[in-house]
Motif scaffolding. Structure first.
Motif: not given
Lengths: 312, 235
Positions: B200, B183, A262-263, B138-143, A30-31
């Protein structure tokens, strides 16, 4: 806070101090990143000195300055970097556990050796778990004293248990104490886009020195040196495992650590042996860094030994 | 209908992970496949495989090297990859509709995008909101979800000079993708509109409105309709 609350009052937050535990796992898809102690070995030692479970929470004190007042009686342990800790003004060497009681003042100074100290307490600090972990991750806004990813602030209260009687103070045998001084060699397990980098780039990586850059943080350790040739692949972002080494277009490698995204979309050379990343967490910016290759089997063997030793 | 999955290749990703790569091209059947594969692996091999992370054309498999050697894991994965059907479907997972106010102060690049694409603003809005997008990663920020694929007519390179600040909720496009900024952050995508989606919420169940393999559709609304939607969500 109730009258009966026991624990530690934050008098001065210092440079950067975080509640950490083993980390937040199972939500990377989910990141949500992992967090956890940057020097997991030093954190493991702190919990072992206290007979805590290996995932008990502790404080990661980066670069010092943290000052706490004790409002309980308990055993604590301090491991990792020597940040000139004093208790009521008396210097305390790290890598041991000792008894503290109400009114004692713990004060971390500036680094003498190493960069991050770990302060453990019998039974761990009691802060809310978010997604199964207390680990503070600022960019995910998760974990820590209030659960929203904030570093320790002046006036925070760190709840912990009370011990009826003084336990046995212990010290880690000298042969187990890591040496944080001098240059560091990072062992790399080639992987990911290893074949997209030219042979001469790999030779350059193994031969030239790098320096740990000041822009390093819990997301990644940035190195600076004569730039490496990064292949132009036009790739899509892909999952980043712990200690992956990205090389962006500027040719300066970044080692992706505990709070990494995470990516990532840059070409990667492979991954650093986690034990070396723990040692890297104790180096200050400017430290000379070299790379050396390591095979997967040897790397896994070293990790198995570490995990078995700490019962992880 | 026979439909061929891109060949899998395996890459080392450290002491406890393997990256499986299914080619280097966006493939509309991959998000659903990778999502199903993730569930399959975690259900079938919970003692060996601890986490599986899909993104675009790759999937990261984290394992316990004390339970399984890398070589054996690769053999196991080669078998398991065959067990999950690879289907020519983009109708997988759930569909979530997000209301968007296009243009004006909420979409400062709408006019420029329309000009660059040789379309009217209305045509850009209709193209952008006229199809489903799949969650590729999905990534960079949660969700935070990377959505694709954008209609051919709307594909533009990123801004040559990124903005210092893009507001949270900005609906933006670049190349084959569209996304909603989680954000306030710097950014180089073209901003078409605004939607107040929460990607998220750790207190909610599920924590994210979509996961990889699910779909998103944008719906053009007025500011008043958006306000009503926000009130509805809060209830």
């Amino acid at each position: 806070m109730s009258q009966s609350a026991t624990g530690f009052q934050v008098i001065r937050k210092g440079f950067f101090s975080l509640v950490q535990d083993a980390g937040r796992f199972g939500y990377e898809h989910l990141g949500v990143t992992n967090g956890g102690p940057m020097d997991a070995m030093a954190a493991s030692w702190a919990n072992r000195l206290l007979d805590n479970s290996s995932d008990a929470s502790l404080i990661e004190v980066t670069a010092g300055g943290l000052e706490l007042e004790v409002r309980t009686q308990t055993m604590i342990a301090v491991t990792g970097g020597d940040l000139n800790l004093t208790v009521n003004g008396e210097p305390q060497a790290p890598w041991r556990s000792f008894w503290v009681s109400t009114g004692d003042r713990l004060r971390f100074g500036t680094p003498r050796l190493g960069f991050r100290a770990y302060l453990g307490v019998q039974g761990g600090f009691q802060v809310p778990e978010v997604l199964g972990s207390m680990a503070t991750v600022k960019r995910d806004k998760l974990g820590g004293v209030c659960g929203r990813g904030e570093a320790l602030q002046d006036g925070d209260f760190l709840a912990s248990g009370i011990l009826p009687e003084e336990g046995i103070a212990r010290q880690i045998p000298e042969r187990f104490m890591p040496d944080y001084s001098g240059p560091l060699t990072l062992h790399i397990i080639p992987g990911y886009q290893q074949h997209a980098f030219s042979k001469s780039t790999w030779q350059q990586l193994m031969q030239q020195p790098f320096e740990l850059d000041t822009r390093s943080d819990r997301m990644g350790a940035r190195l600076s040196g004569s730039p490496l040739q990064s292949p132009t692949l036009g790739m899509y972002s892909e999952p980043l495992s712990y200690a992956a080494v990205q090389v962006p277009a500027d040719g300066q490698p970044i080692i992706m650590l505990n709070d990494r995204q995470t990516l990532g979309g840059y070409p990667k050379l492979g991954n650093i042996l986690p034990l070396d990343c723990f040692a890297l967490a104790q180096r200050q910016p400017g430290t000379k860094i070299r790379f050396a290759p390591i095979g997967l089997m040897t790397a896994q063997q070293q990790m198995r030994r570490y995990l078995r030793f700490f019962g992880l | 209908m026979s439909f061929k999955r891109p060949d899998a290749t395996f890459e080392l990703a450290g002491v406890n992970a393997i990256l499986v790569r299914f080619g280097n091209q966006l493939n509309s059947a991959l998000p659903a496949y990778l999502s199903a594969l993730r569930d399959h692996l975690l259900t079938r091999h919970p003692s060996i495989i601890s986490q599986v992370v899909p993104a675009y054309t790759t999937i990261l498999v984290e394992y316990d090297p004390r339970q399984c050697r890398m070589y054996d894991l690769q053999l196991l994965l080669e078998r398991e990859l065959q067990m999950v059907a690879f289907e020519n479907t983009t109708q997988y997972g759930k569909l979530v509709e997000l209301p968007v106010v296009y243009g004006g102060e909420h979409g400062p690049d709408l006019t420029a995008v329309a000009d660059a694409c040789g379309l009217s603003e209305q045509a850009v809005i209709e193209l952008h909101s006229g199809q489903d997008y799949q969650v590729y990663a999905q990534g960079f920020a949660p969700g935070f979800s990377y959505l694709a694929e954008l209609p051919q007519q709307l594909r533009l390179p990123r801004l040559s000079t990124p903005r210092q600040k893009v507001a949270a909720g900005s609906v933006a496009i670049a190349e084959q993708q569209t996304a909603v900024y989680p954000y306030d952050s710097p950014g180089g995508w073209h901003i078409l509109g605004y939607t107040p989606v929460t990607w998220f919420d750790p207190q909610a169940s599920p924590m994210t409105p979509v996961e990889v393999g699910d779909r998103v559709r944008f719906k053009a609304v007025t500011v008043q309709q958006l306000d009503a939607w926000v009130k509805e969500q809060a209830r």
